[in-house]
Design a protein around this motif. Structure first.
Motif, PDB file in Angstrom:
ATOM      1  N   TYR A   2       7.126 -29.978 -15.677  1.00 24.13           N
ATOM      2  CA  TYR A   2       6.691 -31.357 -15.949  1.00 24.13           C
ATOM      3  C   TYR A   2       5.216 -31.532 -15.588  1.00 24.13           C
ATOM      4  CZ  TYR A   2       6.040 -36.359 -15.405  1.00 24.13           C
ATOM      5  OH  TYR A   2       5.550 -37.639 -15.497  1.00 24.13           O
ATOM      6  N   ARG A   3       4.479 -32.240 -16.461  1.00 25.82           N
ATOM      7  CA  ARG A   3       3.072 -32.519 -16.226  1.00 25.82           C
ATOM      8  C   ARG A   3       2.818 -34.019 -16.347  1.00 25.82           C
ATOM      9  NH1 ARG A   3       0.513 -27.694 -20.110  1.00 25.82           N
ATOM     10  NH2 ARG A   3       1.094 -25.955 -18.718  1.00 25.82           N
ATOM     11  N   LEU A  54      -6.290 -32.225 -22.153  1.00 30.33           N
ATOM     12  CA  LEU A  54      -5.715 -32.896 -20.993  1.00 30.33           C
ATOM     13  C   LEU A  54      -4.797 -31.972 -20.192  1.00 30.33           C
ATOM     14  CD1 LEU A  54      -4.974 -36.532 -22.244  1.00 30.33           C
ATOM     15  CD2 LEU A  54      -7.010 -35.586 -21.167  1.00 30.33           C
ATOM     16  N   SER A  55      -4.454 -30.814 -20.755  1.00 30.53           N
ATOM     17  CA  SER A  55      -3.644 -29.848 -20.001  1.00 30.53           C
ATOM     18  C   SER A  55      -4.497 -28.901 -19.164  1.00 30.53           C
ATOM     19  CB  SER A  55      -2.763 -29.036 -20.962  1.00 30.53           C
ATOM     20  OG  SER A  55      -3.530 -28.093 -21.696  1.00 30.53           O
ATOM     21  N   PHE A  56      -5.819 -28.960 -19.289  1.00 33.11           N
ATOM     22  CA  PHE A  56      -6.706 -28.063 -18.534  1.00 33.11           C
ATOM     23  C   PHE A  56      -6.405 -28.057 -17.032  1.00 33.11           C
ATOM     24  CE2 PHE A  56     -10.616 -26.251 -20.697  1.00 33.11           C
ATOM     25  CZ  PHE A  56     -10.073 -26.277 -21.961  1.00 33.11           C
ATOM     26  N   PRO A  57      -6.219 -29.216 -16.376  1.00 37.96           N
ATOM     27  CA  PRO A  57      -5.969 -29.181 -14.926  1.00 37.96           C
ATOM     28  C   PRO A  57      -4.720 -28.401 -14.542  1.00 37.96           C
ATOM     29  CG  PRO A  57      -6.562 -31.393 -15.628  1.00 37.96           C
ATOM     30  CD  PRO A  57      -6.342 -30.590 -16.867  1.00 37.96           C
ATOM     31  N   GLY A  61       0.468 -29.858 -27.812  1.00 38.47           N
ATOM     32  CA  GLY A  61      -0.732 -29.294 -27.207  1.00 38.47           C
ATOM     33  C   GLY A  61      -0.750 -29.437 -25.697  1.00 38.47           C
ATOM     34  N   PHE A  62      -0.134 -30.505 -25.179  1.00 37.83           N
ATOM     35  CA  PHE A  62      -0.156 -30.787 -23.749  1.00 37.83           C
ATOM     36  C   PHE A  62       0.737 -29.840 -22.952  1.00 37.83           C
ATOM     37  CE2 PHE A  62       1.132 -33.564 -20.082  1.00 37.83           C
ATOM     38  CZ  PHE A  62      -0.127 -33.659 -19.498  1.00 37.83           C
ATOM     39  N   TYR A  63       1.796 -29.329 -23.586  1.00 37.15           N
ATOM     40  CA  TYR A  63       2.790 -28.566 -22.829  1.00 37.15           C
ATOM     41  C   TYR A  63       2.862 -27.072 -23.129  1.00 37.15           C
ATOM     42  CZ  TYR A  63       5.228 -32.236 -20.245  1.00 37.15           C
ATOM     43  OH  TYR A  63       5.550 -33.216 -19.331  1.00 37.15           O
ATOM     44  N   LEU A  64       2.428 -26.618 -24.298  1.00 37.23           N
ATOM     45  CA  LEU A  64       2.767 -25.258 -24.692  1.00 37.23           C
ATOM     46  C   LEU A  64       1.880 -24.169 -24.105  1.00 37.23           C
ATOM     47  CD1 LEU A  64       4.071 -25.317 -28.358  1.00 37.23           C
ATOM     48  CD2 LEU A  64       5.240 -25.725 -26.202  1.00 37.23           C
ATOM     49  N   LEU A  65       0.706 -24.509 -23.594  1.00 34.07           N
ATOM     50  CA  LEU A  65      -0.159 -23.486 -22.988  1.00 34.07           C
ATOM     51  C   LEU A  65       0.086 -23.438 -21.484  1.00 34.07           C
ATOM     52  CD1 LEU A  65      -3.523 -24.104 -24.873  1.00 34.07           C
ATOM     53  CD2 LEU A  65      -1.819 -22.337 -25.318  1.00 34.07           C
TER      54      LEU A  65
END
Length: 492
Positions: free
Chosen positions: A140-141, A476-479, A187-191
């Motif tokens: 979870y993010r 936004l998933s960078f952090p 895009g937010f979750y798959l990497l």
């Protein structure tokens, strides 16, 4: 040599001017606004806790323990096989325009051509669900724009029920706004790590470079184009690059989105061979962008690159200034195209059948239903052009949104974009070194698309709308992807 150049730069007048402007920015109200946290972030845990009461107690207990919420998840061979390979979908999506072209114009055709994008989206959301089911709380993010996205979906659905003279048209018009926004979650979750992020960025650059080279080939070989793509007064321009996307303006928008990534790659790699590769790719993207002769894309790409320089590598701005001054000298048709924008002939042409008369018509339409608009899909875009006689493209996505969704629809959309941009800016501000440059490149490309929407219906194109929301999710998933050493305390 490098140290000598660095010493010269730090002692130059431009360096002192740069530092002065930086200090002025840090003390400005706008900088403080961008660095501030939205009020709903503190409320989000309370909302999630309230929603959690609707979930069975056994599932909640397993979630809090960090275990998969459903016991059968760990025993599913399909989930265990697909979860670590989920990012492959993003690598494939980097070739979106090429895949879409060959599905539409090659074999197979028919229903697959119209539905492959929806199938890919369902697969992407399914892979996100697989991660959450298999890894539970670990996957979870916290999402800084979850609340604005929920409001956006709710208000636009409400407007659909309030103002839909034709349900089929309204549904198709609403789909443009809501369906592609779902790509954000993919895009937010798959990497999961920096290697996957690098592969995705590299694939996006490579496949876009293929389109760029094709566009350059079209320009060199003077591939015929429709006469309406060039005003008759611009006799010096005989062709424009459009590649497989079938539109020079959309190709220009795609290039302006990806170009900052090429610059980021060149700035962050330390080895000669990769640097030459990024230089070649960036040069191809820039040359193809010039050959689209899309003025909106030129200005948008300039904004994106300036933003990249301001946020991560200020000397880039002075290099851009030199390049901007040299380009019209090397390509006189660029100067002609720009100067024509300020001519009386352009004004008359635009009033007769161009953007000025289209924008005026849209504003007149807005006056009839200022709050809820004409209804989704009823004016100014692709759906209306196909379904309603006499309709046309407004060539301004924000004005098109206001005409169809009224001031309510426009206000919610602009609010969502501002909140998303601020969240993305805060991601960039919390990173250091090469990670900051790459994050700033993503933000620069996204900002270029937002600017281009003021003179084109860029978000009407599934390619660009998908890429925008997908790359926003990645940024936004960078952090959650980069290591702790790349992050630091907030700064503006």
């Amino acid at each position: 040599m490098a140290s000598a150049i660095s010493s010269w730069w730090q002692g130059s007048l431009l360096f002192r001017l740069q530092n002065f402007l930086g200090r002025a920015w840090q003390s400005s109200r706008l900088a403080r606004f961008l660095a501030a946290r939205p009020f709903w972030e503190g409320k989000t845990p309370l909302v999630l806790a309230s929603l959690a009461r609707l979930v069975p107690a056994s599932w909640r207990a397993r979630w809090e323990e960090g275990a998969p919420p459903l016991p059968w998840a760990t025993g599913s061979s399909l989930l265990r096989w697909s979860e670590p390979r989920a990012y492959y979908l993003l690598l494939a999506l980097a070739a979106y325009p090429i895949i879409d072209y060959y599905i539409r114009y090659g074999q197979p055709v028919g229903s697959i051509a119209g539905g492959w994008k929806e199938a890919a989206l369902i697969l992407g959301l399914g892979l996100v669900a697989a991660k959450l089911l298999l890894r539970g709380k670990e996957a979870y993010r916290p999402n800084p724009i979850a609340f604005p996205l929920a409001v956006y979906f709710a208000v636009y659905t409400f407007l659909f029920f309030v103002r839909s003279p034709d349900l089929s048209i309204a549904f198709e018009g609403l789909r443009i706004y809501l369906e592609y926004a779902l790509w954000f979650w993919v895009g937010f979750y798959l990497l999961d790590d920096e290697r996957q992020l690098h592969l995705f960025s590299l694939c996006l650059l490579l496949f876009t470079a293929v389109l760029a080279c094709h566009g350059i080939w079209q320009y060199i070989n003077r591939v015929p184009i429709p006469p309406e793509w060039v005003d008759q007064a611009e006799s010096g321009i005989t062709t424009r690059a459009f590649s497989l996307v079938k539109s020079p303006n959309i190709l220009g928008s795609l290039l302006s989105l990806v170009l900052p990534l090429g610059v980021a790659g060149f700035l962050t790699t330390g080895k000669p061979t990769p640097r030459l590769f990024y230089l070649a790719v960036t040069s191809a993207l820039a040359l193809a962008l010039i050959f689209t002769f899309s003025r909106g894309a030129w200005f948008s790409a300039g904004l994106g690159l300036i933003l990249l320089g301001l946020l991560s590598y200020p000397p880039l701005i002075w290099g851009l200034a030199v390049a901007a001054g040299a380009t019209p000298l090397v390509f006189p048709s660029v100067a002609q195209r720009l100067l024509y924008l300020f001519s009386y002939s352009y004004y008359i042409s635009s009033q007769r059948g161009g953007r000025i008369i289209r924008w005026q018509t849209a504003l007149e339409k807005l006056q009839h239903h200022p709050l809820v608009g004409e209804g989704w899909g009823r004016f100014g875009g692709a759906v209306a052009a196909r379904s309603i006689p006499g309709s046309f493209y407004v060539d301004n996505f924000y004005l098109k949104t206001a005409t169809e969704g009224g001031l309510i629809g426009l206000s919610v959309f602009v609010w969502l974009i501002v909140v998303a941009w601020r969240a993305a800016y805060q991601v960039v501000a919390r990173l250091e070194g090469n990670h900051r440059i790459w994050a700033a490149a993503y933000l620069g490309g996204l900002s270029a698309v937002l600017l281009h929407n003021t003179v084109e219906n860029v978000f009407e194109t599934p390619l660009m709308s998908t890429f925008f929301w997908l790359l926003l999710g990645v940024l936004l998933s960078f952090p959650f992807i980069v290591g702790e050493e790349a992050r630091h305390q907030p700064r503006v």
